[in-house]
Design an enzyme around this catalytic site. Structure first.
Site, PDB file in Angstrom:
ATOM      1  N   SER A 129       1.193   3.822  -3.138  1.00 19.01           N
ATOM      2  CA  SER A 129       0.773   5.222  -2.948  1.00 19.01           C
ATOM      3  C   SER A 129       1.898   6.183  -3.302  1.00 19.01           C
ATOM      4  O   SER A 129       1.662   7.232  -3.916  1.00 19.01           O
ATOM      5  CB  SER A 129       0.309   5.450  -1.504  1.00 19.01           C
ATOM      6  OG  SER A 129       1.384   5.377  -0.583  1.00 19.01           O
ATOM      7  N   ALA A 180       0.835  -1.203   0.000  1.00 23.37           N
ATOM      8  CA  ALA A 180       0.000   0.000   0.000  1.00 23.37           C
ATOM      9  C   ALA A 180       0.868   1.250   0.000  1.00 23.37           C
ATOM     10  O   ALA A 180       0.638   2.192  -0.775  1.00 23.37           O
ATOM     11  CB  ALA A 180      -0.932  -0.005   1.209  1.00 23.37           C
ATOM     12  N   TYR A 181       1.868   1.273   0.868  1.00 22.89           N
ATOM     13  CA  TYR A 181       2.760   2.424   0.939  1.00 22.89           C
ATOM     14  C   TYR A 181       3.528   2.596  -0.363  1.00 22.89           C
ATOM     15  O   TYR A 181       3.615   3.696  -0.920  1.00 22.89           O
ATOM     16  CB  TYR A 181       3.729   2.254   2.112  1.00 22.89           C
ATOM     17  CG  TYR A 181       4.654   3.426   2.324  1.00 22.89           C
ATOM     18  CD1 TYR A 181       4.185   4.611   2.881  1.00 22.89           C
ATOM     19  CD2 TYR A 181       5.999   3.339   1.958  1.00 22.89           C
ATOM     20  CE1 TYR A 181       5.034   5.686   3.079  1.00 22.89           C
ATOM     21  CE2 TYR A 181       6.852   4.412   2.151  1.00 22.89           C
ATOM     22  CZ  TYR A 181       6.361   5.583   2.713  1.00 22.89           C
ATOM     23  OH  TYR A 181       7.211   6.667   2.900  1.00 22.89           O
ATOM     24  N   SER A 182       4.074   1.498  -0.887  1.00 19.67           N
ATOM     25  CA  SER A 182       4.847   1.557  -2.128  1.00 19.67           C
ATOM     26  C   SER A 182       3.989   2.052  -3.282  1.00 19.67           C
ATOM     27  O   SER A 182       4.409   2.908  -4.073  1.00 19.67           O
ATOM     28  CB  SER A 182       5.425   0.176  -2.453  1.00 19.67           C
ATOM     29  OG  SER A 182       6.286  -0.279  -1.430  1.00 19.67           O
TER      30      SER A 182
END
Length: 248
Positions: free
Chosen positions: A158, A154-156
């Site tokens: 985004s 999710a972080y990557s």
């Protein structure tokens, strides 16, 4: 510290009450700018603005809420004058977990803060910059957006979106005196690490050839130039702050 001339500039820094955002605010004030910090944490916001002194104001805002961002932009300009500079630093990492077990609501929240929040802020402030034919925008992406980190999909994703948004917006505004760039830092020792396990933190450190995490002042130094008038040509670009980790 080299003093970059930011006199007469008014910067909005999201997530500015702590971490990278606060370090950038401190550097900009030292270079002559006035800053308005946007943050959700009221007590931290009050503390940060008090530490920065008379050149700083604070506005409590949730960047995931478009109506709140639009209202914050109007309040900020009413209290501090036209916004010339934006640093989109508000962001969350979320927990480390494999994609096939990732909590769906958490995925949506991470993308909402990191990517949609960046869009909301740019959407609210860019029209004024275009009308005045001047602006400097720096979006805080991540090395994870370039390379991807396992168990951080999710972080990557985004942050990869933030890179794409930066390149698109920079090209849209290239005919104006508006520069839109982003930085891709490796992990810095900020409160965002509180969301991660010790094992994942050590994994992140092991990927950095310099053998240490980024210092927030190092990021502030790069951003201070990116938001200056001297940065009059470079736009839609990605500036590496990975300590040698990035391969492109």
């Amino acid at each position: 510290m080299n003093r970059i001339d930011l006199a007469g500039q008014h910067a909005v820094i999201t997530g500015g009450a702590q971490g990278l955002g606060f370090a950038m605010a401190r550097r900009m004030v030292a270079s002559g700018a006035k800053v308005t910090l946007w943050d959700m944490d009221g007590p931290l916001l009050e503390k940060a603005t008090a530490e920065l002194g008379s050149h700083a104001r604070g506005v409590s805002v949730d960047v995931t809420d478009w109506n709140a961002v639009e209202a914050a932009a109007a309040e900020t300009e009413a209290g501090g004058g036209p916004i010339t500079t934006v640093v989109n630093s508000a962001g969350i990492a979320g927990p480390a977990a494999p994609l096939d077990g990732y909590d769906v609501a958490t995925w949506k929240k991470i993308v909402d803060v990191n990517l949609h929040g960046t869009f909301h802020v740019c959407r609210a402030i860019v029209p004024g910059m275009k009308a005045r034919n001047y602006g400097r925008i720096v979006n805080i992406a991540s090395i994870a957006g370039k390379e991807g980190n396992p168990n951080a999909s999710a972080y990557s994703a985004s942050k990869a979106g933030v890179i794409g948004l930066t390149k698109s917006l920079g090209k849209e505004l290239a005919s104006y005196d508006i520069a839109v760039n982003c930085i891709t830092p490796a992990t810095a020792e900020t409160r965002i690490l509180e969301q991660l396990t010790p094992e994942f933190i050590e994994y992140m450190r092991s990927r950095i050839p310099r053998g240490r995490f980024l210092e927030v002042e190092e990021a502030a130094s790069m951003v201070a130039w990116l938001v200056s008038k001297e940065n009059s040509f470079t736009t839609a670009a990605v500036f590496d702050l990975s300590g040698g980790r990035a391969t492109y």
